[in-house]
Motif scaffolding. Structure first.
Motif, PDB file in Angstrom:
ATOM      1  N   CYS A 124      39.714  39.499 -63.547  1.00  0.00           N
ATOM      2  CA  CYS A 124      40.895  38.819 -64.098  1.00  0.00           C
ATOM      3  C   CYS A 124      41.311  37.647 -63.220  1.00  0.00           C
ATOM      4  N   MET A 125      40.350  36.805 -62.864  1.00  0.00           N
ATOM      5  CA  MET A 125      40.659  35.646 -62.042  1.00  0.00           C
ATOM      6  C   MET A 125      39.899  34.423 -62.577  1.00  0.00           C
ATOM      7  N   ARG A 173      34.147  36.103 -53.442  1.00  0.00           N
ATOM      8  CA  ARG A 173      33.526  34.873 -52.943  1.00  0.00           C
ATOM      9  C   ARG A 173      34.138  33.631 -53.578  1.00  0.00           C
ATOM     10  N   ARG A 174      34.383  33.677 -54.890  1.00  0.00           N
ATOM     11  CA  ARG A 174      35.006  32.529 -55.555  1.00  0.00           C
ATOM     12  C   ARG A 174      36.383  32.243 -54.995  1.00  0.00           C
ATOM     13  N   LEU A 181      43.241  33.400 -49.124  1.00  0.00           N
ATOM     14  CA  LEU A 181      43.031  34.650 -48.396  1.00  0.00           C
ATOM     15  C   LEU A 181      42.755  35.790 -49.371  1.00  0.00           C
ATOM     16  N   VAL A 182      41.819  36.677 -48.997  1.00  0.00           N
ATOM     17  CA  VAL A 182      41.389  37.738 -49.909  1.00  0.00           C
ATOM     18  C   VAL A 182      41.411  39.095 -49.214  1.00  0.00           C
ATOM     19  N   ALA A 207      30.245  42.609 -45.559  1.00  0.00           N
ATOM     20  CA  ALA A 207      29.420  41.447 -45.888  1.00  0.00           C
ATOM     21  C   ALA A 207      30.174  40.427 -46.740  1.00  0.00           C
ATOM     22  N   LEU A 208      31.351  40.787 -47.232  1.00  0.00           N
ATOM     23  CA  LEU A 208      32.146  39.882 -48.057  1.00  0.00           C
ATOM     24  C   LEU A 208      33.125  39.091 -47.187  1.00  0.00           C
ATOM     25  N   PRO A 209      33.529  37.902 -47.611  1.00  0.00           N
ATOM     26  CA  PRO A 209      34.465  37.081 -46.835  1.00  0.00           C
ATOM     27  C   PRO A 209      35.908  37.554 -47.001  1.00  0.00           C
ATOM     28  N   LEU A 210      36.166  38.759 -46.515  1.00  0.00           N
ATOM     29  CA  LEU A 210      37.479  39.385 -46.651  1.00  0.00           C
ATOM     30  C   LEU A 210      38.336  39.165 -45.413  1.00  0.00           C
TER      31      LEU A 210
END
Length: 307
Positions: A124-125, A173-174, A181-182, A207-210
């Motif tokens: 939903c983004m 990632r998007r 910020l995520v 591994a995610l850009p969190l």
């Protein structure tokens, strides 16, 4: 004293020169897993009444009125602080851009509010919303909290989540690529997930850009599909006791990238809605217990992170 893990409160201290407090608001959204777009009835574990803030009733009240109540509650304890409007219940990016802008900007215009945290689903983004949020993030604090819940497609299907792990990866990632910020929300102990799978999730998340991760134990909540399954087939569930869950959290954080802030370890559902497990502990009491486990085991977040 050096902390054994990177707390979200420390992350906020690095971002702000003053104390900030999250204020939960219910903006009246629904969810594609409830309104028929992807399903009806929601995820099997979900009863959104558990997301209502404990300091006040917000039923039918507008965003400004909810913020006013929340700020009045916390101002008694901390008279000098600012606030982050936390859009928590349901899916807080699931509406037209015009509606979302109106609600977000109403919150940001409220005196003392210095940012937004938006809880939502990874499916939903839309890009048009990311464009807007990217512009907003250049002017104020914007943090997107995605409910990933699990990295296992089998689990996501079983709990009727309505999205895949790849959807989660792409959304994170998007969002990160737009300079926003995520954070990620995970439930530890969903049916069919053993300890090995749970710990493997720490590597996938890392591994995610969190920026941050929020954990909580599986809870069986009244008036959910999972309650019915639990009563009929209790053998399908592995509900953790306090000590076992604390050790699971420490094991998980040992494998988590050390620069990911940890927002919380458990959820506290209202007692009248909670079926199991009933630990009788508040968040700060469990946090103290986890800290003791870290000290006893002489370990820390990222000790076993391999990069």
């Amino acid at each position: 004293m050096v902390k054994p893990y990177y707390e979200f409160s420390d992350f906020l201290k690095e971002r702000f020169s003053f104390k900030v407090q999250k204020i939960s608001v219910n903006a009246g959204f629904t969810c594609p897993n409830r309104d028929g777009v992807k399903g009806t009835g929601g995820c099997t574990y979900c009863n959104n009444a558990t997301f209502n803030p404990g300091y006040c009733s917000t039923a039918g009240e507008g965003i400004s009125a909810q913020l006013e109540k929340g700020i009045r509650f916390f101002a008694r304890k901390y008279p000098v602080m600012k606030y982050i409007a936390y859009f928590q219940a349901y899916t807080n990016t699931y509406a037209s851009l015009a509606t979302l802008r109106q609600k977000y900007e109403e919150a940001l215009a409220f005196p003392g509010v210095v940012g937004l945290i938006l809880g939502t689903r990874p499916d939903c983004m839309p890009d048009v919303l990311l464009d807007y949020l990217s512009e907003l993030a250049e002017k104020t604090f914007v943090f997107i909290e995605y409910g990933l819940e699990s990295t296992s497609d089998r689990t996501l299907q079983r709990i009727h989540r309505g999205h895949t792990w790849q959807d989660s990866v792409e959304a994170v990632r998007r969002t990160h690529e737009r300079g926003i910020l995520v954070g990620a929300h995970l439930i530890l102990g969903l049916p069919g997930e053993d300890r090995e799978l749970l710990l493997r999730q720490a590597g996938l998340i890392s591994a995610l850009p969190l920026t941050a991760v929020k954990l909580h134990q599986l809870q069986i909540i009244r008036h959910t599909v999972m309650e019915k399954e639990f009563r009929e087939y209790p053998e399908r569930f592995r509900l953790y006791g306090v000590e076992d869950y604390a050790d699971l959290v420490v094991d998980f954080l040992e494998r988590l990238r050390p620069d990911i802030a940890v927002d919380r370890f458990i959820s506290q559902s209202p007692r009248e809605l909670l079926i199991a497990p009933d630990w009788g502990l508040k968040n700060y009491e469990f946090t103290a217990f986890v800290n003791k486990r870290f000290a006893f085991r002489q370990t820390w977040q990222g000790k076993q992170f391999t990069g």
